[in-house]
Design a protein around this motif. Structure first.
Motif, short mmCIF file in Angstrom:
data_model
loop_
_atom_site.label_atom_id
_atom_site.label_comp_id
_atom_site.label_asym_id
_atom_site.label_seq_id
_atom_site.Cartn_x
_atom_site.Cartn_y
_atom_site.Cartn_z
N GLN A 117 0.81 -1.22 0.00
CA GLN A 117 0.00 0.00 0.00
C GLN A 117 0.84 1.27 0.00
N THR A 118 2.17 1.14 -0.05
CA THR A 118 3.03 2.32 -0.03
C THR A 118 2.87 3.14 -1.31
N ALA A 119 2.69 4.43 -1.15
CA ALA A 119 2.53 5.31 -2.31
C ALA A 119 3.84 5.45 -3.07
N SER A 120 3.74 5.69 -4.35
CA SER A 120 4.94 5.90 -5.15
C SER A 120 5.67 7.13 -4.61
N GLY A 121 6.99 7.02 -4.49
CA GLY A 121 7.78 8.10 -3.92
C GLY A 121 7.91 8.03 -2.42
N SER A 122 7.25 7.04 -1.78
CA SER A 122 7.29 6.94 -0.32
C SER A 122 8.04 5.72 0.18
N PHE A 123 8.60 4.93 -0.73
CA PHE A 123 9.22 3.68 -0.30
C PHE A 123 10.44 3.93 0.59
N LEU A 124 11.24 4.93 0.28
CA LEU A 124 12.41 5.22 1.11
C LEU A 124 11.97 5.65 2.51
N GLY A 125 11.03 6.57 2.58
CA GLY A 125 10.57 7.04 3.89
C GLY A 125 9.94 5.94 4.71
N VAL A 126 9.10 5.13 4.07
CA VAL A 126 8.44 4.05 4.80
C VAL A 126 9.46 3.03 5.29
N THR A 127 10.41 2.67 4.44
CA THR A 127 11.45 1.72 4.84
C THR A 127 12.26 2.24 6.01
N LEU A 128 12.68 3.50 5.92
CA LEU A 128 13.46 4.09 7.02
C LEU A 128 12.63 4.21 8.30
N SER A 129 11.32 4.44 8.15
CA SER A 129 10.47 4.55 9.34
C SER A 129 10.37 3.21 10.07
N VAL A 130 10.27 2.13 9.31
CA VAL A 130 10.20 0.80 9.92
C VAL A 130 11.54 0.45 10.58
N LEU A 131 12.64 0.69 9.85
CA LEU A 131 13.97 0.40 10.40
C LEU A 131 14.27 1.27 11.61
#
Length: 660
Positions: free
Chosen positions: A340-354
């Motif tokens: 469900q991650t929006a395009s352009g948000s994969f880096l931010g979402v990944t870093l938020s989880v890590l």
């Protein structure tokens, strides 16, 4: 010291009171309306991700940016003036599904229909997606329909039932739709705009990470459903419709805080907590079942600080990068999050989880390393406390405790119809359980269709186990082949000895069998000493025709007996088969009846010899006592020999009726 006060009652279904419980119940109701429809949210999220103006397809294929092309038409941003699929799905489909589900929860299909009609009124009376309105109007429609039906229950003249049912639902639906349009819609719209302004304020003032102070403890207390499905999902969906994404979907679903906590237990925990942490981490991170880490917090309540700080870190990173999801990620698995991650948000979402996992790990590790307690934490007790907070059994508790959590109090033997095989199997198992001294353990039988996830142990034929697991995910499941003398019954007794101990049954806890069957249930003319059938199919027909002749069933019931045999064999063991109809065929039963056919040459019943065939049609429970005695007879070789030697139908009935 405990994170919360001891619950007022255990998680056995007994009533509880208090503000926390009321919020829990509200959250559960909201969750029950949303969760069955998560597939529709995922479909909407994927369509949005692919086809909106800034969607994935245009990023990969720039040539698809033509505003008159099919991508633009589906997304609703081309020459179709916002039509397409994206807008109608979120405006109409998703709220109607929620309203339909909410109405069905209260009053079945009639409540569902009225709930959906009422939801359409609130949808058209508002200018924002009406998820909150659907959560109000759906259950309200079901409740109103239920009350209206109760007014004339049993008072309608025969032949007018359908007319009254249809017009009452239509008129009530009309009234509620109008009420929703003029009353609820504008109110919910105003509330949604106000709540959205609060979220905007928190974001603009960098205060959104502080929501973790509320959300993380609420998760452990099972209060998060009210926040997540009542506020975050509706607001997040409205925000995603306007901007293509929302950070609100990640406030509760981020798997990072729980992962970090479990990793800390893997490195610095003790005993069962450390041993179970790796498996729990896999379930939590990839399966998305966050409740599996709650007992670890309940063991050491100060660890809630780790999840709070981890959650705050994840939110801060998402706000910093402007990342978000297009739709809810349910369950909160990393797989669902990325889907469900929006395009352009994969880096931010990944870093938020890590980031969330790292901070949670560091804080939890520090607290565990500096903990002065020398005793091993009681994971089983914490799991029991977690289930008490939840108010029902947890489907993942066994992953922490290695099996059943606490004593076994209920065992159910389940089959397709719940009238024959399960009754016989339950009778045999009940006798073994009681003989072993566990008279306080309730052994019952039930059809799979009517199972609820409230049993400790579920026993089924091996061909039905998968179906039973869908209904009772938190129970221990035991599969059998032979209903009469399965060695798995001894395993059940051993399991009772392990979980309940060797203490004898409490005085007065002995279960009683159902009342005796009447002569009309097992008639002499329904007993045949020399059957004419030569195979199982003919034997089923022979036993079924005896039930028809006795006036117990309609002829169509015999066809249902054959249909039942195709799904699962009714061979019980010890030369006995008990064919009966499917659960759907109960409408063809006029009254309870039992037939008995004896064969001089055993019938080949799916490779097993059936010497005695008992046909069953159960309209209520008045045949259960007789089935119990039949089961006891076929556990006794001497009694079976008496059946072989009986020269009259009266002798057969005497043997079966007199056995204990």
């Amino acid at each position: 010291m405990s994170l919360v006060e001891a619950p007022s009652t255990p998680a056995d279904g007994t009533p509880r009171t208090g503000a926390r419980v009321r919020v829990q119940k509200l959250g559960t109701a909201l969750s029950n309306m949303v969760m069955p429809n998560i597939g529709a949210f995922i479909a909407w999220g994927l369509i949005t991700a692919l086809f909106i103006k800034a969607g994935w397809l245009q990023g990969i294929f720039p040539a698809l940016r033509n505003p008159d092309g099919w991508v633009a038409q589906i997304g609703g941003w081309g020459s179709f003036d916002g039509a397409g699929i994206v807008g109608p799905m979120i405006t109409y489909l998703l709220p109607v599904l929620i309203g339909f589900t909410g109405g069905r929860m209260v009053h079945g299909n009639r409540g569902a229909v009225v709930g959906a009609i009422a939801t359409m009124g609130v949808i058209t009376g508002a200018d924002v997606p009406m998820f909150m309105g659907a959560m109000i109007m759906g259950p309200l429609g079901g409740w109103a329909m239920k009350k209206l039906d109760a007014l004339w229950d049993g008072k309608i003249r025969p032949g007018f039932e359908m007319l009254i049912d249809n017009f009452s639902a239509g008129i009530l639906g009309m009234a509620l739709a109008i009420f929703g349009f003029f009353g609820i819609g504008p109110v919910v719209s105003a509330f949604t705009r106000g709540a959205g302004n609060v979220v905007d304020f928190l974001v603009s003032h960098d205060l959104l990470p502080l929501t973790s102070i509320l959300i993380e403890p609420a998760k452990v207390l099972f209060l998060n459903n009210a926040i997540n499905h009542g506020v975050l999902t509706p607001l997040g969906t409205t925000q995603a419709l306007a901007t293509g994404k929302s950070v609100l979907f990640l406030l509760e679903a981020n798997p990072g805080p729980g992962l970090g906590l479990l990793l800390a237990f893997m490195a610095f925990g003790k005993g069962a907590a450390r041993a179970s942490a790796p498996g729990a981490a896999i379930i939590q991170f990839f399966g998305g079942i966050h409740e599996i880490y709650f007992p670890y917090v309940l063991m050491k309540p100060k660890l809630i600080a780790a999840t709070i700080l981890g959650g705050m870190t994840g939110v801060f990173i998402n706000v910093l990068f402007g990342s978000g999801l297009r739709a809810p990620a349910a369950p909160g698995s990393i797989i669902a999050v990325y889907a469900q991650t929006a395009s352009g948000s994969f880096l931010g979402v990944t870093l938020s989880v890590l980031g969330a996992a790292t901070v949670s790990f560091v804080v939890a590790a520090l607290l565990l390393k500096t903990d002065r307690a020398t005793d091993e934490p009681d994971l089983a007790a914490a799991t029991a406390e977690m289930e008490a907070l939840k108010g029902k059994r947890s489907s993942v508790a066994a992953a922490l405790t290695g099996g059943i959590n606490g004593k076994i109090t209920t065992i159910v033997f389940a089959c397709d119809a719940g009238m024959g095989s399960s009754a016989m199997g339950a009778s045999v198992l009940r006798k073994k359980v009681q003989s072993a001294g566990f008279g306080d353990v309730k052994v019952t039988n039930q059809s799979i269709a009517n199972l609820t996830d409230t049993y400790d142990v579920v026993v089924t034929h091996r061909d039905l186990t998968d179906r039973a697991k869908l209904k009772t995910g938190s129970a221990v499941h035991i599969s059998v082949d032979d209903f009469m003398s399965s060695p798995r019954y001894d395993e059940v007794v051993e399991l009772l000895e392990q979980t309940n101990g060797d203490a004898p049954a409490r005085p007065g806890a002995q279960q009683t069998e159902p009342a005796d069957a009447t002569d009309d249930v097992f008639r002499v003319d329904s007993i045949v000493l020399n059957g004419a059938a030569s195979n199982a199919e003919e034997a089923i027909t022979e036993a079924g025709q005896l039930l028809v002749a006795a006036g117990a069933v309609d002829p169509s019931y015999v066809d249902a007996m054959h249909e039942r045999e195709k799904s699962v064999s009714t061979y019980m063991g010890n030369g006995l088969a008990i064919p009966h109809g499917t659960n759907d065929a109960k409408g063809a039963i006029r009254k309870t009846g039992i037939s008995f056919v004896r064969y001089a040459d055993p019938i080949d019943w799916n490779g097993k010899p059936a010497e005695f065939v008992v046909g069953i049609a159960g309209a209520g429970n008045d045949h259960m006592a007789l089935l119990t005695r039949i089961a006891h007879v076929f556990l006794d070789k001497d009694e079976v020999a008496r059946l072989r030697e009986a020269g009259t139908a009266e002798e057969i009935r005497a043997v079966l009726s007199a056995s204990k």
